[in-house]
Design a protein around this motif. Structure first.
Motif, PDB file in Angstrom:
ATOM      1  N   GLN A 136       0.654  -1.234  -0.062  1.00 53.99           N
ATOM      2  CA  GLN A 136       0.060  -0.127  -0.116  1.00 53.99           C
ATOM      3  C   GLN A 136       0.811   1.381  -0.040  1.00 53.99           C
ATOM      4  O   GLN A 136       0.302   2.380   0.178  1.00 53.99           O
ATOM      5  N   CYS A 137       2.022   1.123  -0.007  1.00 55.15           N
ATOM      6  CA  CYS A 137       2.979   2.259   0.171  1.00 55.15           C
ATOM      7  C   CYS A 137       3.327   2.938  -1.276  1.00 55.15           C
ATOM      8  O   CYS A 137       3.118   2.212  -2.323  1.00 55.15           O
ATOM      9  N   ASP A 138       3.571   4.169  -1.164  1.00 51.83           N
ATOM     10  CA  ASP A 138       3.989   4.907  -2.304  1.00 51.83           C
ATOM     11  C   ASP A 138       5.341   4.724  -2.768  1.00 51.83           C
ATOM     12  O   ASP A 138       5.707   4.674  -3.905  1.00 51.83           O
ATOM     13  N   TYR A 139       6.264   4.818  -1.848  1.00 45.19           N
ATOM     14  CA  TYR A 139       7.937   4.597  -2.112  1.00 45.19           C
ATOM     15  C   TYR A 139       8.218   3.695  -1.192  1.00 45.19           C
ATOM     16  O   TYR A 139       8.183   3.689  -0.072  1.00 45.19           O
ATOM     17  N   ILE A 140       9.191   2.759  -1.658  1.00 43.54           N
ATOM     18  CA  ILE A 140       9.854   1.559  -0.936  1.00 43.54           C
ATOM     19  C   ILE A 140      11.163   1.810  -1.153  1.00 43.54           C
ATOM     20  O   ILE A 140      11.755   2.034  -2.230  1.00 43.54           O
ATOM     21  N   ILE A 141      11.900   1.649  -0.144  1.00 47.99           N
ATOM     22  CA  ILE A 141      13.501   1.554   0.128  1.00 47.99           C
ATOM     23  C   ILE A 141      13.685   0.395   0.677  1.00 47.99           C
ATOM     24  O   ILE A 141      13.655   0.072   1.878  1.00 47.99           O
ATOM     25  N   ASP A 142      14.379  -0.694  -0.035  1.00 48.03           N
ATOM     26  CA  ASP A 142      14.737  -1.891   0.474  1.00 48.03           C
ATOM     27  C   ASP A 142      16.191  -2.089   0.637  1.00 48.03           C
ATOM     28  O   ASP A 142      17.211  -1.707  -0.340  1.00 48.03           O
ATOM     29  N   LEU A 143      16.610  -2.655   2.049  1.00 48.57           N
ATOM     30  CA  LEU A 143      17.949  -2.716   2.425  1.00 48.57           C
ATOM     31  C   LEU A 143      18.269  -4.084   2.281  1.00 48.57           C
ATOM     32  O   LEU A 143      17.452  -5.147   2.532  1.00 48.57           O
ATOM     33  N   ILE A 192      21.496  -0.319  -0.168  1.00 47.57           N
ATOM     34  CA  ILE A 192      20.383  -0.277  -0.976  1.00 47.57           C
ATOM     35  C   ILE A 192      20.209  -1.293  -2.031  1.00 47.57           C
ATOM     36  O   ILE A 192      20.915  -1.106  -2.842  1.00 47.57           O
ATOM     37  N   VAL A 193      19.186  -2.112  -1.679  1.00 47.21           N
ATOM     38  CA  VAL A 193      19.020  -3.173  -2.874  1.00 47.21           C
ATOM     39  C   VAL A 193      18.220  -2.687  -4.232  1.00 47.21           C
ATOM     40  O   VAL A 193      18.487  -3.071  -5.119  1.00 47.21           O
ATOM     41  N   ALA A 194      17.159  -1.938  -3.583  1.00 47.17           N
ATOM     42  CA  ALA A 194      16.197  -1.476  -4.711  1.00 47.17           C
ATOM     43  C   ALA A 194      15.190  -0.436  -3.786  1.00 47.17           C
ATOM     44  O   ALA A 194      15.233  -0.369  -2.785  1.00 47.17           O
ATOM     45  N   GLU A 195      14.781   0.499  -4.891  1.00 45.06           N
ATOM     46  CA  GLU A 195      13.775   1.714  -4.250  1.00 45.06           C
ATOM     47  C   GLU A 195      13.067   2.148  -5.558  1.00 45.06           C
ATOM     48  O   GLU A 195      13.361   2.030  -6.788  1.00 45.06           O
ATOM     49  N   GLY A 196      11.649   2.480  -4.979  1.00 44.57           N
ATOM     50  CA  GLY A 196      11.000   3.045  -6.041  1.00 44.57           C
ATOM     51  C   GLY A 196       9.306   2.540  -5.658  1.00 44.57           C
ATOM     52  O   GLY A 196       9.238   2.114  -4.534  1.00 44.57           O
ATOM     53  N   SER A 197       8.656   2.464  -6.511  1.00 41.50           N
ATOM     54  CA  SER A 197       7.143   1.893  -6.553  1.00 41.50           C
ATOM     55  C   SER A 197       7.018   0.523  -6.183  1.00 41.50           C
ATOM     56  O   SER A 197       7.934  -0.273  -6.285  1.00 41.50           O
ATOM     57  N   VAL A 198       6.094  -0.092  -5.776  1.00 41.71           N
ATOM     58  CA  VAL A 198       5.784  -1.550  -5.914  1.00 41.71           C
ATOM     59  C   VAL A 198       5.967  -2.143  -7.102  1.00 41.71           C
ATOM     60  O   VAL A 198       6.624  -3.141  -6.978  1.00 41.71           O
ATOM     61  N   GLU A 199       5.651  -1.617  -8.265  1.00 44.88           N
ATOM     62  CA  GLU A 199       6.086  -2.250  -9.491  1.00 44.88           C
ATOM     63  C   GLU A 199       7.461  -2.422  -9.728  1.00 44.88           C
ATOM     64  O   GLU A 199       7.836  -3.485 -10.174  1.00 44.88           O
ATOM     65  N   MET A 252       9.769  -2.334  -7.303  1.00 43.67           N
ATOM     66  CA  MET A 252      10.286  -3.534  -6.495  1.00 43.67           C
ATOM     67  C   MET A 252      10.091  -4.816  -6.896  1.00 43.67           C
ATOM     68  O   MET A 252      11.021  -5.631  -6.813  1.00 43.67           O
ATOM     69  N   ILE A 253       9.011  -5.262  -7.434  1.00 39.97           N
ATOM     70  CA  ILE A 253       8.910  -6.661  -8.099  1.00 39.97           C
ATOM     71  C   ILE A 253       9.693  -6.760  -9.311  1.00 39.97           C
ATOM     72  O   ILE A 253      10.042  -7.964  -9.444  1.00 39.97           O
ATOM     73  N   ALA A 254      10.099  -5.856 -10.037  1.00 42.21           N
ATOM     74  CA  ALA A 254      10.717  -5.808 -11.197  1.00 42.21           C
ATOM     75  C   ALA A 254      12.398  -6.199 -10.781  1.00 42.21           C
ATOM     76  O   ALA A 254      13.211  -6.538 -11.428  1.00 42.21           O
ATOM     77  N   ALA A 255      12.655  -5.637  -9.458  1.00 44.88           N
ATOM     78  CA  ALA A 255      14.271  -5.741  -8.975  1.00 44.88           C
ATOM     79  C   ALA A 255      14.283  -7.252  -8.491  1.00 44.88           C
ATOM     80  O   ALA A 255      13.923  -7.730  -7.448  1.00 44.88           O
ATOM     81  N   LYS A 256      14.972  -7.905  -9.216  1.00 48.19           N
ATOM     82  CA  LYS A 256      15.280  -9.273  -9.198  1.00 48.19           C
ATOM     83  C   LYS A 256      16.132  -9.680  -7.881  1.00 48.19           C
ATOM     84  O   LYS A 256      16.134 -10.777  -7.188  1.00 48.19           O
ATOM     85  N   GLN A 257      16.999  -8.867  -7.428  1.00 46.83           N
ATOM     86  CA  GLN A 257      17.761  -8.969  -6.311  1.00 46.83           C
ATOM     87  C   GLN A 257      17.026  -8.606  -4.883  1.00 46.83           C
ATOM     88  O   GLN A 257      17.808  -9.047  -3.727  1.00 46.83           O
ATOM     89  N   SER A 258      15.898  -8.190  -4.889  1.00 42.92           N
ATOM     90  CA  SER A 258      15.301  -7.837  -3.643  1.00 42.92           C
ATOM     91  C   SER A 258      14.481  -9.031  -3.054  1.00 42.92           C
ATOM     92  O   SER A 258      13.644  -9.386  -3.872  1.00 42.92           O
ATOM     93  N   GLU A 259      14.717  -9.465  -2.028  1.00 39.93           N
ATOM     94  CA  GLU A 259      13.779 -10.463  -1.324  1.00 39.93           C
ATOM     95  C   GLU A 259      12.423  -9.786  -1.111  1.00 39.93           C
ATOM     96  O   GLU A 259      11.564 -10.571  -1.404  1.00 39.93           O
TER      97      GLU A 259
END
Length: 984
Positions: A933-940, A951-958, A960-967
């Motif tokens: 439900q979040c607008d912006y995600i920063i994945d560590l 920082i593994v990935a950052e951005g919208s939900v879409e 994040m899903i496209a970032a293959k290295q993000s758990e």
């Protein structure tokens, strides 16, 4: 009289004309189950259930539905009560005062252990190692197998020489070697007459052999002082290798060695007459090279909780206290004229500020220039003083002489900081303990090194220990206990922790899992474990690991009861109990009891509906993609606290931002210890906390304040409750004091306060409970016998708010106790005619806290409830039209803790209201439904501990899903892929 077990559907639910599917299909347990009959604790509606033994059972339901009341306040409380009954007569004298849970009957209950989600540890001495008991086993292992290294000469062999070892050394010389066995003495300790009396007639002095006669003794005493070493010749030997001569030599040699050690106070020298080499041995534990003595390793030498092992400088804390100049000058962007020196900005110290300004004028030190831009010489003057100006450090030295005054002690504490102990370098142990090493392959580690290693690295270290057969036999049990506990910690998702990590710095979820690993390590059987949301603080990836641990606990013959909201935990347990249908008075019923599969088709269960329909619709979010433009967001530059890898991170404003990542990846370090603590320091607040280092933080000047809303209790006072926290109690007290009877009795608003003397019950001082000191056990809390838990005196309780007073036809007459016993939902209806009170109560209902009782102590709230209560206090003032008033930056630490899946969306709606009012939000969270439900995600990540902090990935939900290295992206994709596709 036998009571009938209530049906799964109450009359209020029967109107739905739906049956609980699967309940009738539940097969009877093959083993006796824990049978609870007629439980009425808190909001439980006379419920009965059977919890199978040696199974993993999940109790779930909406917030406030009675899960904890059933699991902890009924089941565990009764198990604890029965345990105390088995104690000594001293303990049993208090049993009459210990309240029995309001339940008709509980059968087949086991000895119970409760692992709550809160971290109640305050002791700075407790670490991960001591909490898991790993330190205890490592201490014994170090004493048994550790090799002491000499810190003087660097020699690796420090040992104690016994007669057998010295004998082997002598027999190891070449055939025919001539040896002297010498015993070193000092004339201050042993006289020459004593030497002669023991049968020895030769001494060696400066390479001269002297026969002891009256004349030689007189001559020797005239030129030898009492501190000079003389060598008594104990024996002269020639090494023979043939068996006959060796046997006769051995008997003579052992006797001579024993005489030499006795006369030489544990020391003996063997001199090779052929080469003039000298070999020194001593029965004292010492270096064989330089003869420096060391204490022989023993377990308490490696304990910082023992005076025998603790560093004498820091007393086993690892840190020392002193003046922290960063707290004295918290905001270095301010100039001296702008009161950069914080303690001089108060009226009490105005004289110091005046003399500083005057002296700066004399020395031509710029007072309008930021403190950070002053030269080192100018900063030294400000700190050390000069001329008429006293100086910061001398000022605080003077305050030390006034510590007998309370306000001075408070001020000193405000500007003190903790520093790494220079003597033990944070190891907490004395130097002798750090000279002992364990060898594993080509690694040698002392207790300091072992304490700094992560759990994952320690596993490999202990598996590779270099041991001979005797050492392996000696340490087999110790290593098994250590490796078992390390394996549990690793499997439970805590591989990034170190043994030296303070237990009080752990999150509630980490603390619970630490204690869970101790329970597993103790290998108890036939025990009832009651756990409170063990998945809190766990990334979705680690839930499977936790399930494996709980199943292992079950397979050892234990019964595991878990209060949980996590879908994976619910779908993979053996037995599930779903409570509801709502919270507070609307809860307290069992909607379903049986297998997880049957719950999916239970139509009256909110839990069942969410589990059977995982395709969640995404709410409308602010469009966001990529990093916010420079100047339009909040930026942390060069964050490098703990495991952060010099990060530069940007957060969009007026946006719901989530910081996600696996456990230990650096989320709390980035938000709480870097962003928030740096802001607090810059405003002269919370100076007792150390901020994690970073180069700069930009963008905070656009906010009126930064608020950290974490899981700590909202109020420190035991009298604090939701009504006082949202500041509605003052209005209610005024309302009660305005009634006709209150005026007749002369009762004022202050008499309705349990914080002041007057109308409160003085036996319990307005708490409603009294605490009994059990001395050797935890204190026992019981209902006040004078007021019966009603908190007030009889005359105050006689005042009631009547329907005519409330102007509401549906209202009933209630005294102040009755009002405090109402839930928020009930109070919203009752106080409808009073907009001022309603405006303060409605936010509590809107964020899902309608089930809370108005008088419930805030200290008893869960971490998630505490955060939402704090949020409610701001929601009542959140208005979209703020004019020129600056917005607020809200920081949240896992606000979904304790929330049912249905309640998460209510929380998101509350956050949207905050955003609509112009504020900004940054949330630390693991819950996949919330992250979606979040607008912006920063994945560590990508992992925890040293392998995290990126920082593994950052951005919208879409994105994040496209970032293959993000758990996190993987689980978002698994949970929401179809929902995203349909939303497009």
């Amino acid at each position: 009289m036998k009571t009938k077990k209530p049906e799964a559907t109450e009359p209020a639910l029967k109107e739905k004309k739906e049956t609980v599917a699967g309940l009738a299909q539940t097969a009877p347990a093959s083993k006796p189950a824990i049978h609870i009959q007629g439980a009425r604790v808190h909001n439980l509606k006379n419920v009965s259930c059977d919890l199978p033994l040696e199974k993993l059972t999940v109790i779930t339901g909406p917030s406030g539905s009675g899960k904890s009341s059933l699991a902890f306040d009924t089941l565990y409380a009764e198990g604890q009560r029965r345990f105390i009954e088995s104690m000594s007569s001293y303990a049993r004298q208090f049993l009459a005062r210990i309240e029995k849970p309001d339940v008709d009957k509980i059968e087949h209950i086991l000895p119970a252990i409760a692992l709550e989600q809160k971290n109640s540890v305050k002791n700075a001495r407790m670490t991960v190692g001591t909490a898991t008991e790993i330190d205890d086993y490592v201490r014994v292992l170090m004493a048994a197998l550790g090799k002491t290294h000499c810190s003087v000469c660097g020699h690796t062999e420090v040992s104690r020489a016994n007669p057998a070892r010295i004998e082997q050394a002598v027999l190891g010389f070449d055939e025919g070697t001539k040896l002297l066995l010498l015993s070193p003495i000092h004339l201050k300790e042993v006289s020459l007459d004593d030497v002669q009396a023991k049968g020895f007639v030769r001494v060696l002095h400066q390479q001269e052999m002297i026969e002891l006669t009256p004349e030689s003794k007189t001559r020797l005493l005239s030129k030898v002082n009492e501190h000079e070493t003389l060598y008594v010749v104990i024996d002269r030997l020639v090494v023979r290798k043939n068996s006959k001569n060796q046997k006769s030599l051995g008997a003579r040699l052992v006797e001579s060695i024993q005489h030499a050690l006795t006369l030489g106070n544990g020391k003996i020298e063997i001199r090779n007459l052929d080469t003039s080499d000298t070999h020194v041995y001593q029965s004292e534990y010492a270096c064989l090279n330089c003869h420096t003595a060391y204490p022989e390793p023993f377990p308490n030498l490696f304990s910082f909780n023992s005076p025998l092992g603790a560093c004498p400088s820091c007393e086993g804390f690892g840190r020392i206290i002193g003046l922290d100049l960063d707290k004295v000058v918290p905001n270095k962007k301010l100039s001296l004229k702008e009161h950069a020196v914080h303690p001089f900005s108060t009226p009490a110290n105005e004289e110091m500020y005046t003399t500083l300004m005057a002296e700066c004028k004399k020395r031509k030190i710029p007072v309008t220039k930021p403190y950070a831009e002053l030269s080192d010489e100018q900063k030294t003057f400000v700190i050390e003083g000069g001329g008429d100006y006293y100086g910061i450090r001398p000022f605080f030295d003077w305050l030390e002489t006034k510590k007998y005054k309370v306000h001075v002690r408070v001020m000193l504490a405000k500007y003190r900081g903790y520093y790494l102990c220079p003597e033990c370098m944070g190891s907490r142990l004395q130097k002798n303990a750090l000279n002992v090493y364990l060898l594993s392959g080509n690694q040698a580690k002392n207790m300091l090194d072992i304490g700094k290693m992560t759990i994952g690295d320690l596993q490999a270290f202990f598996k590779g220990l270099t041991l001979n057969d005797h050492e392996r036999l000696l340490s087999e049990r110790l290593l098994q206990e250590i490796e078992n506990r390390l394996d549990y910690l690793n499997r439970i998702g805590l591989s990034y922790l170190t043994l030296s990590r303070q237990a009080r710095t752990l999150s509630g979820g980490e603390s619970q899992r630490i204690h869970l690993s101790s329970a597993l390590g103790s290998r108890l059987t036939d025990t009832l474990y009651v756990l409170d949301e063990p998945t809190v603080g766990l990334h979705a990836r680690d839930t499977d690991r936790l399930l494996g641990i709980l199943r292992a606990l079950r397979d050892h013959g234990n019964t595991v009861i878990v209060v949980e909201h996590d879908p994976d935990m619910m779908l993979n347990c053996d037995h599930i109990v779903d409570m509801g249908p709502g919270g507070g008075e609307e809860g307290g019923r069992i909607l379903y009891e049986g297998s997880p599969k049957g719950l999916l088709s239970c139509k009256i269960s909110q839990t069942g509906r969410f589990l059977s329909q995982p395709k969640l619709a995404l709410s409308k979010k602010h469009p966001s993609s990529g990093l916010p433009p420079k100047g339009e967001g909040i930026r942390i530059i060069g964050a490098r606290g703990n495991n952060l890898k010099n990060l530069t991170v940007a957060f969009p404003k007026n946006t719901l931002v989530c910081v996600s990542g696996v456990s230990g990846s650096g989320k709390s370090t980035l938000i709480k210890q870097t962003l928030f603590t740096a802001y607090e320091h810059s405003h002269g607040q919370s100076l007792q906390l150390d901020a994690a280092p970073c180069d700069a933080i930009e963008g905070l000047e656009g906010f009126s304040e930064v608020l950290m809303i974490d899981q700590s209790p909202p109020g420190r006072s035991a009298r604090s409750n939701p009504l006082t926290y949202v500041k509605a109690y003052d209005d209610i007290r005024t309302l009660m004091a305005g009634t006709r009877k209150a005026k007749i009795l002369g009762i004022t608003p202050s008499d309705f306060s349990f914080n002041s003397v007057g109308g409160r019950c003085e036996a319990c001082e307005g708490l409603g409970t009294v605490t009994i000191d059990m001395q050797f056990m935890a204190d026992v809390t019981m209902t006040c016998p004078d007021c019966g838990g009603k908190r007030f005196a009889p005359n105050v309780l006689s005042v009631e708010l009547e329907p005519a007073d409330s102007k509401h036809s549906a209202a009933t007459s209630l005294n102040i106790h009755g009002i405090l016993e109402m839930t928020v939902d009930e109070a919203v209806v009752y106080f409808e005619p009073y907009p001022k009170i309603m405006r303060k109560l409605l936010p509590l209902q809107e964020i899902g806290l309608g089930y809370l009782r108005l008088g419930q102590a805030t200290a008893t709230l869960s971490g998630g409830e505490a955060q939402r209560l704090k949020l409610a206090s701001y929601l009542k003032d959140a208005k979209p039209d703020r004019g020129n008033q600056k917005p607020v930056l809200f920081l949240f630490d896992e606000p979904t803790t304790g929330l049912h899946m249905a309640d998460i969306y209510r929380l998101v709606e509350a956050f949207r209201r905050i955003l609509a009012a112009g504020h900004s939000l940054i949330v630390i969270e693991h819950n996949i439904d919330f992250i979606a439900q979040c607008d912006y995600i920063i994945d560590l990540g990508p992992e925890g501990g040293e392998t995290g902090g990126y920082i593994v990935a950052e951005g919208s939900v879409e994105e994040m899903i496209a970032a293959k290295q993000s758990e996190t992206g993987k689980y978002l994709k698994q949970r929401l892929y179809e929902a995203l596709s349909s939303s497009r």
